[in-house]
Design a protein around this motif. Sequence first.
Motif, PDB file in Angstrom:
ATOM      1  N   SER A 160      94.070   1.838  54.626  1.00  8.78           N
ATOM      2  CA  SER A 160      94.794   0.861  55.441  1.00  8.78           C
ATOM      3  C   SER A 160      95.652  -0.039  54.560  1.00  8.78           C
ATOM      4  O   SER A 160      96.800  -0.347  54.897  1.00  8.78           O
ATOM      5  CB  SER A 160      93.812   0.016  56.259  1.00  8.78           C
ATOM      6  OG  SER A 160      94.514  -0.943  57.036  1.00  8.78           O
ATOM      7  N   LEU A 161      95.113  -0.464  53.427  1.00 10.74           N
ATOM      8  CA  LEU A 161      95.902  -1.262  52.487  1.00 10.74           C
ATOM      9  C   LEU A 161      97.181  -0.513  52.111  1.00 10.74           C
ATOM     10  O   LEU A 161      98.286  -1.064  52.152  1.00 10.74           O
ATOM     11  CB  LEU A 161      95.094  -1.562  51.228  1.00 10.74           C
ATOM     12  CG  LEU A 161      93.946  -2.564  51.325  1.00 10.74           C
ATOM     13  CD1 LEU A 161      93.160  -2.588  50.019  1.00 10.74           C
ATOM     14  CD2 LEU A 161      94.451  -3.966  51.656  1.00 10.74           C
ATOM     15  N   THR A 162      97.028   0.753  51.742  1.00 10.64           N
ATOM     16  CA  THR A 162      98.178   1.558  51.334  1.00 10.64           C
ATOM     17  C   THR A 162      99.178   1.689  52.465  1.00 10.64           C
ATOM     18  O   THR A 162     100.397   1.564  52.257  1.00 10.64           O
ATOM     19  CB  THR A 162      97.713   2.961  50.884  1.00 10.64           C
ATOM     20  OG1 THR A 162      96.774   2.825  49.809  1.00 10.64           O
ATOM     21  CG2 THR A 162      98.885   3.798  50.409  1.00 10.64           C
ATOM     22  N   ALA A 163      98.692   1.935  53.674  1.00 16.79           N
ATOM     23  CA  ALA A 163      99.576   2.113  54.825  1.00 16.79           C
ATOM     24  C   ALA A 163     100.388   0.860  55.114  1.00 16.79           C
ATOM     25  O   ALA A 163     101.492   0.933  55.666  1.00 16.79           O
ATOM     26  CB  ALA A 163      98.761   2.504  56.056  1.00 16.79           C
ATOM     27  N   HIS A 164      99.857  -0.300  54.730  1.00 20.06           N
ATOM     28  CA  HIS A 164     100.543  -1.571  54.969  1.00 20.06           C
ATOM     29  C   HIS A 164     101.324  -2.053  53.741  1.00 20.06           C
ATOM     30  O   HIS A 164     101.736  -3.214  53.688  1.00 20.06           O
ATOM     31  CB  HIS A 164      99.538  -2.644  55.401  1.00 20.06           C
ATOM     32  CG  HIS A 164      99.028  -2.443  56.797  1.00 20.06           C
ATOM     33  ND1 HIS A 164      97.883  -1.713  57.081  1.00 20.06           N
ATOM     34  CD2 HIS A 164      99.523  -2.844  57.998  1.00 20.06           C
ATOM     35  CE1 HIS A 164      97.687  -1.698  58.378  1.00 20.06           C
ATOM     36  NE2 HIS A 164      98.657  -2.370  58.957  1.00 20.06           N
ATOM     37  N   GLY A 165     101.509  -1.170  52.766  1.00 20.58           N
ATOM     38  CA  GLY A 165     102.279  -1.535  51.587  1.00 20.58           C
ATOM     39  C   GLY A 165     101.529  -2.419  50.617  1.00 20.58           C
ATOM     40  O   GLY A 165     102.145  -3.070  49.755  1.00 20.58           O
ATOM     41  N   LEU A 166     100.209  -2.428  50.716  1.00 18.43           N
ATOM     42  CA  LEU A 166      99.379  -3.259  49.855  1.00 18.43           C
ATOM     43  C   LEU A 166      98.654  -2.380  48.848  1.00 18.43           C
ATOM     44  O   LEU A 166      98.851  -1.172  48.811  1.00 18.43           O
ATOM     45  CB  LEU A 166      98.377  -4.049  50.703  1.00 18.43           C
ATOM     46  CG  LEU A 166      98.993  -4.842  51.864  1.00 18.43           C
ATOM     47  CD1 LEU A 166      97.902  -5.437  52.743  1.00 18.43           C
ATOM     48  CD2 LEU A 166      99.911  -5.933  51.326  1.00 18.43           C
ATOM     49  N   ALA A 167      97.814  -2.985  48.036  1.00 17.68           N
ATOM     50  CA  ALA A 167      97.107  -2.224  47.015  1.00 17.68           C
ATOM     51  C   ALA A 167      95.691  -2.748  46.861  1.00 17.68           C
ATOM     52  O   ALA A 167      95.390  -3.912  47.166  1.00 17.68           O
ATOM     53  CB  ALA A 167      97.839  -2.317  45.679  1.00 17.68           C
ATOM     54  N   GLY A 168      94.821  -1.865  46.387  1.00 18.78           N
ATOM     55  CA  GLY A 168      93.439  -2.263  46.144  1.00 18.78           C
ATOM     56  C   GLY A 168      92.838  -1.399  45.061  1.00 18.78           C
ATOM     57  O   GLY A 168      93.397  -0.375  44.670  1.00 18.78           O
ATOM     58  N   ILE A 169      91.681  -1.820  44.582  1.00 21.74           N
ATOM     59  CA  ILE A 169      90.956  -1.028  43.592  1.00 21.74           C
ATOM     60  C   ILE A 169      89.458  -1.172  43.839  1.00 21.74           C
ATOM     61  O   ILE A 169      88.920  -2.285  43.852  1.00 21.74           O
ATOM     62  CB  ILE A 169      91.306  -1.447  42.142  1.00 21.74           C
ATOM     63  CG1 ILE A 169      90.460  -0.652  41.144  1.00 21.74           C
ATOM     64  CG2 ILE A 169      91.150  -2.946  41.935  1.00 21.74           C
ATOM     65  CD1 ILE A 169      90.883  -0.807  39.704  1.00 21.74           C
ATOM     66  N   PRO A 170      88.761  -0.057  44.078  1.00 16.76           N
ATOM     67  CA  PRO A 170      87.302  -0.133  44.221  1.00 16.76           C
ATOM     68  C   PRO A 170      86.670  -0.357  42.857  1.00 16.76           C
ATOM     69  O   PRO A 170      87.073   0.271  41.872  1.00 16.76           O
ATOM     70  CB  PRO A 170      86.943   1.244  44.799  1.00 16.76           C
ATOM     71  CG  PRO A 170      88.052   2.148  44.376  1.00 16.76           C
ATOM     72  CD  PRO A 170      89.287   1.300  44.262  1.00 16.76           C
ATOM     73  N   GLN A 171      85.677  -1.247  42.790  1.00 21.21           N
ATOM     74  CA  GLN A 171      85.097  -1.636  41.508  1.00 21.21           C
ATOM     75  C   GLN A 171      83.576  -1.521  41.525  1.00 21.21           C
ATOM     76  O   GLN A 171      82.887  -2.394  42.047  1.00 21.21           O
ATOM     77  CB  GLN A 171      85.500  -3.065  41.154  1.00 21.21           C
ATOM     78  CG  GLN A 171      86.991  -3.256  40.919  1.00 21.21           C
ATOM     79  CD  GLN A 171      87.340  -4.724  40.801  1.00 21.21           C
ATOM     80  OE1 GLN A 171      87.874  -5.320  41.735  1.00 21.21           O
ATOM     81  NE2 GLN A 171      87.046  -5.321  39.658  1.00 21.21           N
ATOM     82  N   THR A 172      83.076  -0.459  40.920  1.00 21.05           N
ATOM     83  CA  THR A 172      81.633  -0.304  40.775  1.00 21.05           C
ATOM     84  C   THR A 172      81.043  -1.424  39.930  1.00 21.05           C
ATOM     85  O   THR A 172      79.927  -1.893  40.178  1.00 21.05           O
ATOM     86  CB  THR A 172      81.309   1.054  40.127  1.00 21.05           C
ATOM     87  OG1 THR A 172      81.751   2.104  40.992  1.00 21.05           O
ATOM     88  CG2 THR A 172      79.816   1.216  39.881  1.00 21.05           C
ATOM     89  N   LEU A 173      81.799  -1.872  38.931  1.00 21.83           N
ATOM     90  CA  LEU A 173      81.281  -2.871  37.988  1.00 21.83           C
ATOM     91  C   LEU A 173      80.839  -4.152  38.682  1.00 21.83           C
ATOM     92  O   LEU A 173      79.872  -4.797  38.252  1.00 21.83           O
ATOM     93  CB  LEU A 173      82.340  -3.190  36.927  1.00 21.83           C
ATOM     94  CG  LEU A 173      81.872  -4.116  35.791  1.00 21.83           C
ATOM     95  CD1 LEU A 173      80.776  -3.447  34.972  1.00 21.83           C
ATOM     96  CD2 LEU A 173      83.027  -4.513  34.894  1.00 21.83           C
ATOM     97  N   LEU A 174      81.506  -4.559  39.749  1.00 21.67           N
ATOM     98  CA  LEU A 174      81.119  -5.790  40.430  1.00 21.67           C
ATOM     99  C   LEU A 174      79.685  -5.706  40.951  1.00 21.67           C
ATOM    100  O   LEU A 174      78.978  -6.709  41.005  1.00 21.67           O
ATOM    101  CB  LEU A 174      82.082  -6.089  41.571  1.00 21.67           C
ATOM    102  CG  LEU A 174      83.535  -6.378  41.161  1.00 21.67           C
ATOM    103  CD1 LEU A 174      84.384  -6.665  42.393  1.00 21.67           C
ATOM    104  CD2 LEU A 174      83.615  -7.539  40.175  1.00 21.67           C
ATOM    105  N   GLY A 175      79.257  -4.504  41.323  1.00 16.53           N
ATOM    106  CA  GLY A 175      77.890  -4.331  41.799  1.00 16.53           C
ATOM    107  C   GLY A 175      76.837  -4.510  40.726  1.00 16.53           C
ATOM    108  O   GLY A 175      75.644  -4.634  41.028  1.00 16.53           O
TER     109      GLY A 175
END
Length: 226
Positions: A160-175
């Motif tokens: 959904s982020l990509t479809a709206h022209g946005l960006a994200g990154i999943p971060q295992t390290l935060l866990g």
Amino acid sequence: MNAMNQNFSHVVRHRRSMREFLPQPLPAQLIQTVLEDAQQAPSNCNTQPWQVHIVSGEKREALSAALMAADDAGLFTPDYYFDMAEYPEIYAERAQSSAKARYDAIQVTRDDRKGRAKAMRQNLDFFGAPHVALLFMPALGDSVRVASDMGMYGQTFLLSLTAHGLAGIPQTLLGMYAETVREVLGIDAEMKMLFGISFGYADRTAAANDMVVGRIPVSQSVTFHG
């Protein structure tokens, strides 16, 4: 191929993990739209087990500071065991290839320990993103089914982020700092943290965002039976 199929294929193939963001916050309504999209993710028996905490503004700064302090003190409190050293060779090679592509993009050499440590610490400041979504779940049984639901939610959120022209990154390290996150945000100990997704507007001029990580051929991961 119709327009809808073309759009879906484009979104899936152009989603990438960005590691530098602009500081500009997203409009609240846009975040709400992404969350409503993600809420459509499938889950086992429609349980929808995800509990998502969106952190922005001053609370984001406080959380980042707490994560940095926990890292300095070596306070790692993962809810679920994880050790990349146990990866079989085939998976370890893929992880190493991805890491090399990243460090090459930001011009950090293999023997530059300080540079690598600094790059790793960027995780704890959410790579400069103004928002982070922290994904929590109830511990049910061996948690495998619930974790798969969380993965589907996370992917829907990212698409959904990509479809709206946005960006994200999943971060295992935060866990790896689950208890610190719970303390800062006042989250019940019964809710277990799996990972986080930092998100916002990507800095398209950043070298770190030029990295493209390939995928193995379908033939290496799919077997047809007929």
